[in-house]
Design a protein around this motif. Structure first.
Motif, PDB file in Angstrom:
ATOM      1  N   TRP A   1      -1.905  -7.020   9.326  1.00  0.00           N
ATOM      2  CA  TRP A   1      -2.714  -6.095   8.702  1.00  0.00           C
ATOM      3  C   TRP A   1      -3.937  -6.746   7.952  1.00  0.00           C
ATOM      4  N   LEU A   2      -4.998  -6.460   8.809  1.00  0.00           N
ATOM      5  CA  LEU A   2      -6.289  -6.875   8.342  1.00  0.00           C
ATOM      6  C   LEU A   2      -7.131  -5.777   7.340  1.00  0.00           C
ATOM      7  N   GLU A   3      -7.043  -5.783   6.153  1.00  0.00           N
ATOM      8  CA  GLU A   3      -7.629  -4.828   5.001  1.00  0.00           C
ATOM      9  C   GLU A   3      -8.923  -4.926   4.801  1.00  0.00           C
ATOM     10  N   HIS A   4      -9.732  -3.853   5.264  1.00  0.00           N
ATOM     11  CA  HIS A   4     -11.176  -3.515   5.221  1.00  0.00           C
ATOM     12  C   HIS A   4     -11.530  -3.805   3.759  1.00  0.00           C
ATOM     13  N   GLY A   5     -12.423  -4.629   3.114  1.00  0.00           N
ATOM     14  CA  GLY A   5     -12.719  -4.804   1.732  1.00  0.00           C
ATOM     15  C   GLY A   5     -11.893  -5.445   0.892  1.00  0.00           C
ATOM     16  N   MET A   6     -10.931  -5.812   1.237  1.00  0.00           N
ATOM     17  CA  MET A   6      -9.840  -6.397   0.460  1.00  0.00           C
ATOM     18  C   MET A   6     -10.347  -8.035   0.158  1.00  0.00           C
ATOM     19  N   GLY A   7     -10.095  -8.494  -1.087  1.00  0.00           N
ATOM     20  CA  GLY A   7     -10.246  -9.575  -1.329  1.00  0.00           C
ATOM     21  C   GLY A   7      -9.185 -10.482  -1.358  1.00  0.00           C
ATOM     22  N   HIS A   8      -8.752 -11.228  -2.585  1.00  0.00           N
ATOM     23  CA  HIS A   8      -7.493 -12.194  -2.416  1.00  0.00           C
ATOM     24  C   HIS A   8      -6.477 -11.716  -3.374  1.00  0.00           C
ATOM     25  N   ALA A   9      -5.197 -11.657  -3.006  1.00  0.00           N
ATOM     26  CA  ALA A   9      -3.866 -11.636  -3.578  1.00  0.00           C
ATOM     27  C   ALA A   9      -3.580 -10.298  -4.292  1.00  0.00           C
ATOM     28  N   GLU A  10      -2.987 -10.699  -5.310  1.00  0.00           N
ATOM     29  CA  GLU A  10      -2.462  -9.365  -6.253  1.00  0.00           C
ATOM     30  C   GLU A  10      -3.528  -8.766  -6.829  1.00  0.00           C
ATOM     31  N   ASN A  11      -4.408  -9.388  -7.334  1.00  0.00           N
ATOM     32  CA  ASN A  11      -5.570  -8.763  -7.689  1.00  0.00           C
ATOM     33  C   ASN A  11      -6.503  -7.656  -7.071  1.00  0.00           C
ATOM     34  N   ALA A  12      -6.514  -8.104  -5.832  1.00  0.00           N
ATOM     35  CA  ALA A  12      -7.212  -7.190  -4.781  1.00  0.00           C
ATOM     36  C   ALA A  12      -6.162  -6.248  -4.063  1.00  0.00           C
ATOM     37  N   ALA A  13      -4.945  -6.484  -4.106  1.00  0.00           N
ATOM     38  CA  ALA A  13      -4.191  -5.483  -3.308  1.00  0.00           C
ATOM     39  C   ALA A  13      -3.915  -4.189  -4.213  1.00  0.00           C
ATOM     40  N   ASP A  14      -4.570  -3.222  -3.686  1.00  0.00           N
ATOM     41  CA  ASP A  14      -4.601  -1.904  -4.485  1.00  0.00           C
ATOM     42  C   ASP A  14      -3.270  -1.231  -4.340  1.00  0.00           C
ATOM     43  N   ASP A  15      -2.951  -0.132  -5.247  1.00  0.00           N
ATOM     44  CA  ASP A  15      -1.520   0.401  -5.340  1.00  0.00           C
ATOM     45  C   ASP A  15      -1.340   1.162  -3.935  1.00  0.00           C
ATOM     46  N   ALA A  16      -2.486   1.681  -3.222  1.00  0.00           N
ATOM     47  CA  ALA A  16      -1.952   2.410  -1.831  1.00  0.00           C
ATOM     48  C   ALA A  16      -1.444   1.553  -1.014  1.00  0.00           C
ATOM     49  N   LEU A  17      -2.060   0.148  -1.035  1.00  0.00           N
ATOM     50  CA  LEU A  17      -1.694  -1.053   0.024  1.00  0.00           C
ATOM     51  C   LEU A  17      -0.279  -1.553  -0.370  1.00  0.00           C
ATOM     52  N   LEU A  18       0.093  -1.738  -1.700  1.00  0.00           N
ATOM     53  CA  LEU A  18       1.279  -2.309  -2.343  1.00  0.00           C
ATOM     54  C   LEU A  18       2.403  -1.109  -1.983  1.00  0.00           C
ATOM     55  N   ALA A  19       2.149   0.284  -2.066  1.00  0.00           N
ATOM     56  CA  ALA A  19       2.988   1.404  -1.557  1.00  0.00           C
ATOM     57  C   ALA A  19       3.269   1.178  -0.277  1.00  0.00           C
ATOM     58  N   ARG A  20       2.239   0.797   0.541  1.00  0.00           N
ATOM     59  CA  ARG A  20       2.539   0.978   2.143  1.00  0.00           C
ATOM     60  C   ARG A  20       3.434  -0.639   2.638  1.00  0.00           C
ATOM     61  N   ILE A  21       3.046  -1.194   1.686  1.00  0.00           N
ATOM     62  CA  ILE A  21       4.053  -2.814   1.977  1.00  0.00           C
ATOM     63  C   ILE A  21       5.278  -2.254   1.607  1.00  0.00           C
ATOM     64  N   GLY A  22       5.368  -1.551   0.597  1.00  0.00           N
ATOM     65  CA  GLY A  22       7.008  -1.171   0.371  1.00  0.00           C
ATOM     66  C   GLY A  22       7.408  -0.237   1.152  1.00  0.00           C
ATOM     67  N   ASP A  23       6.823   0.535   1.889  1.00  0.00           N
ATOM     68  CA  ASP A  23       7.353   1.339   2.896  1.00  0.00           C
ATOM     69  C   ASP A  23       7.776   0.702   3.833  1.00  0.00           C
ATOM     70  N   TRP A  24       6.969  -0.481   4.391  1.00  0.00           N
ATOM     71  CA  TRP A  24       7.162  -1.060   5.731  1.00  0.00           C
ATOM     72  C   TRP A  24       8.470  -1.989   5.518  1.00  0.00           C
ATOM     73  N   ALA A  25       8.585  -2.494   4.117  1.00  0.00           N
ATOM     74  CA  ALA A  25       9.986  -3.680   3.783  1.00  0.00           C
ATOM     75  C   ALA A  25      11.130  -2.469   4.021  1.00  0.00           C
ATOM     76  N   VAL A  26      11.028  -1.400   3.396  1.00  0.00           N
ATOM     77  CA  VAL A  26      12.345  -0.522   3.566  1.00  0.00           C
ATOM     78  C   VAL A  26      12.753  -0.064   4.958  1.00  0.00           C
ATOM     79  N   ALA A  27      11.800   0.103   5.729  1.00  0.00           N
ATOM     80  CA  ALA A  27      11.817   0.477   7.107  1.00  0.00           C
ATOM     81  C   ALA A  27      12.230  -0.843   7.785  1.00  0.00           C
ATOM     82  N   HIS A  28      12.096  -1.962   7.597  1.00  0.00           N
ATOM     83  CA  HIS A  28      12.173  -3.236   8.454  1.00  0.00           C
ATOM     84  C   HIS A  28      13.351  -4.183   7.947  1.00  0.00           C
ATOM     85  N   ALA A  29      13.876  -3.985   6.583  1.00  0.00           N
ATOM     86  CA  ALA A  29      14.859  -5.073   6.286  1.00  0.00           C
ATOM     87  C   ALA A  29      15.845  -4.613   6.424  1.00  0.00           C
ATOM     88  N   GLY A  30      16.527  -4.687   7.869  1.00  0.00           N
ATOM     89  CA  GLY A  30      17.710  -4.562   8.073  1.00  0.00           C
ATOM     90  C   GLY A  30      18.342  -3.156   8.412  1.00  0.00           C
TER      91      GLY A  30
END
Length: 294
Positions: free
Chosen positions: A265-294
């Motif tokens: 995922w190359l995120e448009h307008g995003m900077g670096h690491a935790e400070n730059a990861a907005d709530d919506a991106l973190l929620a998408r990451i959570g959704d991805w992990a729930v779907a893919h972790a076994g």
């Protein structure tokens, strides 16, 4: 801060559902296989994820109490319980930072603790330095990554036959692809901080980060060398196209090294690491992990 729990997290074999996962937050010191105490916390979360837990690996100069780490963990906790911890040399953890080398053992201790608490599935989510650590950890500790384990043993990173420290899904955010990168001003400043005595003093007293003075010997496998050893464990690489530390050739190198196994995922307008990861991106990451972790 039970010595029994610290010992179990450091060396026990994986026994699913050894304990019932706590329903209230827990804070505890864990012990790594190389004898470093790691400050860790468990948040039971508010999400209905079954047996999944997230392990959050922060960036350099972070710790589990930093607001940006707490925010990221809080968003993920809406999906599943979360273990946060402070890498060695950071916060209340012992030892000194090796900037991504021995930190694989800190992550392994946190993963093992989550499994002790009854979580049969674990997803590691790392940011910046933590992003490089989750890649190297998955290569060395992966259930099927025998080549990675051989590599770890050759580099003095023996996992002592542990079967409780593997991960079921990996998310690497804003990670470097290669070591010793100095192509941006922030990375040149970081190298000064790590390599110069005055820089390490600044790190200790200004950034609450105790940095080891020794150079790597041997040099650990780089993230891009580790990625091919992660399959078949699901892998997500997330990076901002405005990252001031590592330009987009880093995530592209990592994705290419996976041979098509990783999702990028190359995120448009995003900077670096935790400070730059907005709530919506973190929620998408959570959704991805729930779907893919076994």
């Amino acid at each position: 801060m039970s010595s029994r729990s610290a010992g179990q997290a450091a060396g026990s074999s994986y026994r699913p559902h050894l304990e019932t996962a706590p329903r209230t937050p827990v804070r505890r010191f864990l012990l790594t296989v190389d004898g470093v105490t790691i400050d860790a916390a468990y948040d039971p979360g508010t999400g209905a994820s079954g047996d999944l837990a997230f392990i959050v690996a922060h960036g350099f100069t972070g710790d589990l109490d930093r607001p940006h780490v707490c925010r990221a963990a809080g968003i993920l906790a809406r999906h599943a319980p979360v273990v946060t911890f402070s890498f060695r040399g950071h916060g209340a953890s012992g030892g000194r930072s090796t900037v991504g080398d021995r930190e694989v053992h800190d992550l392994a201790a946190a993963v093992a603790w989550a499994r002790e608490l009854g979580h049969a599935r674990v997803a590691t989510v790392g940011f910046s330095m933590g992003g490089s650590v989750v890649l190297r950890h998955a290569a060395i500790y992966g259930e099927t990554a025998e080549a990675g384990r051989r590599q770890g043993r050759q580099q003095g990173q023996e996992h002592e036959g542990r079967t409780d420290a593997h991960t079921d899904a990996v998310v690497s955010v804003s990670a470097p692809a290669r070591w010793y990168y100095r192509g941006t001003a922030p990375m040149r400043r970081l190298h000064w901080l790590v390599t110069q005595p005055v820089g390490r003093i600044v790190g200790r007293y200004g950034l609450r980060t105790r940095i080891h003075h020794r150079e790597w010997d041997p040099v650990p496998a780089s993230p891009v060398e580790s990625v091919p050893l992660i399959a078949p464990t699901p892998l997500l690489i997330v990076h901002g196209d405005q990252d001031g530390y590592f330009p987009v050739d880093h995530p592209r190198m990592l994705a290419a090294a996976s041979g098509g196994h990783a999702e990028l995922w190359l995120e448009h307008g995003m900077g670096h690491a935790e400070n730059a990861a907005d709530d919506a991106l973190l929620a998408r990451i959570g959704d991805w992990a729930v779907a893919h972790a076994g």
